[in-house]
Design an enzyme around this catalytic site. Structure first.
Site, PDB file in Angstrom:
ATOM      1  CE1 TYR A   1       4.825  -5.583 -10.877  1.00 49.36           C
ATOM      2  CE2 TYR A   1       2.457  -5.350 -10.667  1.00 49.36           C
ATOM      3  CZ  TYR A   1       3.706  -5.403 -10.090  1.00 49.36           C
ATOM      4  OH  TYR A   1       3.834  -5.283  -8.729  1.00 49.36           O
TER       5      TYR A   1
ATOM      6  CD  GLN B   1      10.273  -4.958  -5.563  1.00 48.43           C
ATOM      7  OE1 GLN B   1      10.221  -3.726  -5.691  1.00 48.43           O
ATOM      8  NE2 GLN B   1       9.522  -5.602  -4.694  1.00 48.43           N
TER       9      GLN B   1
ATOM     10  CG  ASN C   1       1.788  -0.192  -6.681  1.00 46.42           C
ATOM     11  OD1 ASN C   1       2.710   0.045  -7.455  1.00 46.42           O
ATOM     12  ND2 ASN C   1       1.953  -0.862  -5.559  1.00 46.42           N
TER      13      ASN C   1
ATOM     14  CB  SER D   1     -11.839   1.578 -14.578  1.00 45.22           C
ATOM     15  OG  SER D   1     -12.463   1.026 -15.699  1.00 45.22           O
TER      16      SER D   1
ATOM     17  CD  GLN E   1     -15.833   1.318 -14.780  1.00 42.68           C
ATOM     18  OE1 GLN E   1     -14.753   1.127 -14.253  1.00 42.68           O
ATOM     19  NE2 GLN E   1     -16.166   0.757 -15.927  1.00 42.68           N
TER      20      GLN E   1
ATOM     21  CG  HIS F   1     -13.261  -1.876 -11.383  1.00 44.62           C
ATOM     22  ND1 HIS F   1     -12.444  -2.959 -11.434  1.00 44.62           N
ATOM     23  CD2 HIS F   1     -14.087  -1.990 -12.454  1.00 44.62           C
ATOM     24  CE1 HIS F   1     -12.743  -3.703 -12.498  1.00 44.62           C
ATOM     25  NE2 HIS F   1     -13.750  -3.136 -13.125  1.00 44.62           N
TER      26      HIS F   1
ATOM     27  CD  GLU G   1     -11.186   2.080 -18.952  1.00 39.24           C
ATOM     28  OE1 GLU G   1     -11.686   2.688 -17.977  1.00 39.24           O
ATOM     29  OE2 GLU G   1     -10.458   1.077 -18.823  1.00 39.24           O
ATOM     30  CG  HIS G   2     -15.296   0.588 -20.121  1.00 39.31           C
ATOM     31  ND1 HIS G   2     -14.573   0.963 -19.011  1.00 39.31           N
ATOM     32  CD2 HIS G   2     -14.783  -0.589 -20.538  1.00 39.31           C
ATOM     33  CE1 HIS G   2     -13.659   0.030 -18.772  1.00 39.31           C
ATOM     34  NE2 HIS G   2     -13.758  -0.912 -19.674  1.00 39.31           N
TER      35      HIS G   2
ATOM     36  CG  ASP H   1     -15.187  -5.551 -17.606  1.00 41.76           C
ATOM     37  OD1 ASP H   1     -14.718  -4.774 -18.451  1.00 41.76           O
ATOM     38  OD2 ASP H   1     -15.852  -5.175 -16.616  1.00 41.76           O
TER      39      ASP H   1
ATOM     40  CD  GLU I   1      16.475  18.042 -45.500  1.00 44.48           C
ATOM     41  OE1 GLU I   1      17.184  17.108 -45.098  1.00 44.48           O
ATOM     42  OE2 GLU I   1      15.220  18.013 -45.476  1.00 44.48           O
TER      43      GLU I   1
ATOM     44  CG  HIS J   1      22.049  12.757 -46.367  1.00 44.76           C
ATOM     45  ND1 HIS J   1      22.912  12.968 -45.329  1.00 44.76           N
ATOM     46  CD2 HIS J   1      20.949  12.183 -45.823  1.00 44.76           C
ATOM     47  CE1 HIS J   1      22.355  12.540 -44.190  1.00 44.76           C
ATOM     48  NE2 HIS J   1      21.152  12.057 -44.462  1.00 44.76           N
TER      49      HIS J   1
END
Lengths: 430, 430
Positions: free
Chosen positions: B130, B191, B214, B237, B259, B262, B327-328, B361, B415, B420
């Site tokens: 995506y 969709q 999103n 981020s 950063q 963004h 994250e960073h 990046d 068990e 088995h």
């Protein structure tokens, strides 16, 4: 009677599609209840956990008795027979030896531009392990979940296992002891998942939760995902046995029933190019069912979801196998490795007539927590990597940054991210 | 003004907890809408996708124009400047070289009991990627998602990218071409996710879906999870910069703003043991903001979510870093490797003053798709393993099965799973 499909018939593709898309699990509407339980545990901590345990497990606990003390685990170990302890130890050692080979390598290298990069693996600090109560409380699952976590280097493995009306399973506690589980709490359901994810005064939170559970546990795991990591959401178990005329129909029947006895929604499928074998297997299943303690469950699974696929050519049928993406795949053919090498989607493959799935369920070494419901198309069985995470590393010096700067600046500009570009060019004294 | 925390003050722990738990994302109630969209695509296929694309993207498509034809991609490549194509190629080659080292090894070994076991890795057959539309349509993200998939050996990488009112981003199409994307469709939203997961007459289904999006896309990915695999659900981020007195405050300010630009919900944090540096950085941020095109976004992020943590001792503050699990993580200290070696939880670490996050990046080589919102405690950045899965292998012969049988039978009996046990003992001719 299981359904029978024959790839020489015109409606095979449509019947095969129906087989693939058959729903074997009733999805219960539990999400609203679970949301309330999680909210209550986040708000009231131990008190909420204790309330739900009284209500759902008919067990009265206090903050002091939530945790299973070491003496109780000692007593459980003593209550197991020596043969049972030895079997657990054999299983533990073999699972440990197999998973130790999965430990990943760190990397660090310098490229032609002088840029240094690589990565480093580290263990998740704390992991929660859910163990169901009642008849689905399996010591083998404790080993299969806890041993890889300890091999990975997890500091703190926290087990939760409900004990309805106080009934404990000594083998489960013994397995936890042998696997190195650090803490055990006698709680279950969505309340236990919430306590692991968010922590209470008594139970420190974990970073990841693994292990099987009922619909409430599965819904709770989905809801806390993000706050903590989770393993897969497992569906009913399944086996596909691919056999040619060289296979023993009694062994096949035993293996089909071993899968079917788990659960009425389990699924056992035979694919063969030998119609006579198919008939023999079907008769052998009926015969063996008569002497099976769990015949009601196994018989229902076999008649509701069992299937026999008759195909003209097993190798030509590999695309069908890949579409099924079976959790367990037994190959009982003259050359099992040859067929295995052609198959792409399967959780675990058991090669040859002397490798029943059940040996892998307990003591083979590979994990028995495997992707169900065709998810072997995109996921793997549980392993050491599920308890580790990778940090990427990058280091530039003045010269190597200068070498990369034009490309980085061009892309930053193309993306309209000027501060990105400036953070590179400001270092170049341009 | 960003908040400032000082670990010498009494309320530090409580303020730090608030910082960790601050919600930066408004959760939109989109799940009901998304459920309807998915149901419609499953029922009506292409027709539903075309309807939603007309409604949400104001774009009229037919089954024949859903897919972007090769000629249109050729034209997009031609519309990019030579410098842009070269930058994309540099990035592609470096990402490819880094990820090629992540390809995992198969294993096959025989143990003392004569049991053969191991595993085999294989690529996911088909993956959907995506790519958001509009201003969040980043060619670098196309490379970061598609290149590892191709390195893994994915046969079919299918990109979906909405083109509201028909506006395409030539660099995104060029990046897709350079990364080896096999099919591109000009659709987006829930969709597109539904079409990838369930397939339509025009779009064959995939087995896994990756890439940012999103709230609608995220909700759709959560809903189709199980039918297909998904990557992580990324949040806003964030960067943590750890710096001592040796660091350059202007460089730090540039990185904090890279950063912050963004997204207004992005987060930039500085941790330092030098109060003077903290002041210098704060002034430098104000100064650099004045000349930044995206000053409104970056300024809002910095004042709403920015933070400066003043600590007495950086090494002693490693537990705080691990709790943040950034994250960073940029380390600008005299000995960055030393501090890096102590840290357990971080998505990516950038070592030393000449390694701005922005170089990573785009062209460093490591992936820029990284775990946000503290999920580096339990998960990793995107990599080759995300596009592969492991099949475990087990083979016993008559003798090795006999060696394992007692333990397997003991556990099966414990068990209560008699079928088995029988599936093992039936092979021993007992």
């Amino acid at each position: 009677m299981p359904i029978r499909l024959d790839d020489s018939t015109a409606d095979f593709e449509s019947a095969f599609r129906d087989l693939l898309s058959a729903k074997r699990e009733v999805s219960e509407e539990v999400d609203r209840v679970v949301a309330d339980i999680i909210a209550a545990v986040r708000e009231r901590g131990d008190a909420a956990v204790i309330d739900y345990t009284r209500r759902f497990d008919e067990l009265g606990l206090t903050e002091a008795t939530l945790r299973v003390p070491a003496a109780e685990i000692d007593a459980a170990v003593a209550a197991c027979s020596p043969a049972q302890i030895q079997a657990l130890e054999t299983a533990r050692d073999r699972i440990e030896a197999y998973h130790a080979r999965q430990k990943p390598q760190d990397a660090w290298f310098t490229d032609a531009a002088g840029v240094e990069s690589g990565w480093r693996w580290s263990a998740v600090e704390a992991v929660g392990l859910y163990v169901p109560g009642g008849t689905a409380s399996y010591p083998s699952s404790v080993l299969m979940n806890a041993v890889p976590a300890k091999v990975a280097g997890v500091d703190r493995v926290v087990m939760v296992a409900p004990t309805p009306r106080g009934e404990t399973n000594p083998l489960v506690l013994a397995a936890a002891r042998l696997a190195g589980v650090d803490e055990i709490y006698r709680i279950g359901g969505a309340q236990a998942v919430a306590a692991l994810a968010y922590g209470t005064a008594t139970i420190a939170p974990v970073s990841k939760i693994v292990g099987p559970g009922n619909a409430y546990v599965a819904a709770a795991k989905r809801r806390v995902f993000g706050q903590v990591g989770i393993d897969m959401i497992a569906g009913p178990s399944e086996v596909l046995i691919v056999a040619d005329a060289t296979a023993n129909p009694d062994w096949i029947a035993a293996d089909l029933l071993a899968q079917a006895e788990h659960d009425a929604s389990a699924q056992s499928i035979l694919m063969t190019d030998d119609a006579a074998l198919a008939d023999q297997v079907e008769r052998a299943v009926e015969a063996q069912l008569r002497t099976l303690p769990r015949a009601a469950i196994a018989g229902k699974s076999w008649s509701d979801f069992g299937a026999i696929l008759l195909v003209a050519d097993l190798e030509a049928s590999v695309p069908l196998i890949d579409r099924m993406a079976p959790e367990h795949l037994e190959i009982m053919t003259a050359e099992p490795e040859r067929l295995s090498g052609l198959i792409r989607n399967a959780g675990a493959i058991f090669l040859g007539g002397h490798t029943p799935e059940a040996v892998g369920d307990y003591v083979g070494g590979p994990n028995h927590v495997l992707p169900t419901a065709r998810s072997a198309r995109f996921s793997s069985g549980l392993g050491v990597l599920d308890f580790m995470k990778r940090t990427s590393l990058l280091k530039c010096g003045p010269e190597s940054l200068r070498a990369l700067a034009p490309a980085a600046a061009a892309l930053a500009e193309a993306e309209g991210l000027h501060a990105h570009g400036r953070s590179v060019t400001i270092r170049l004294n341009l």
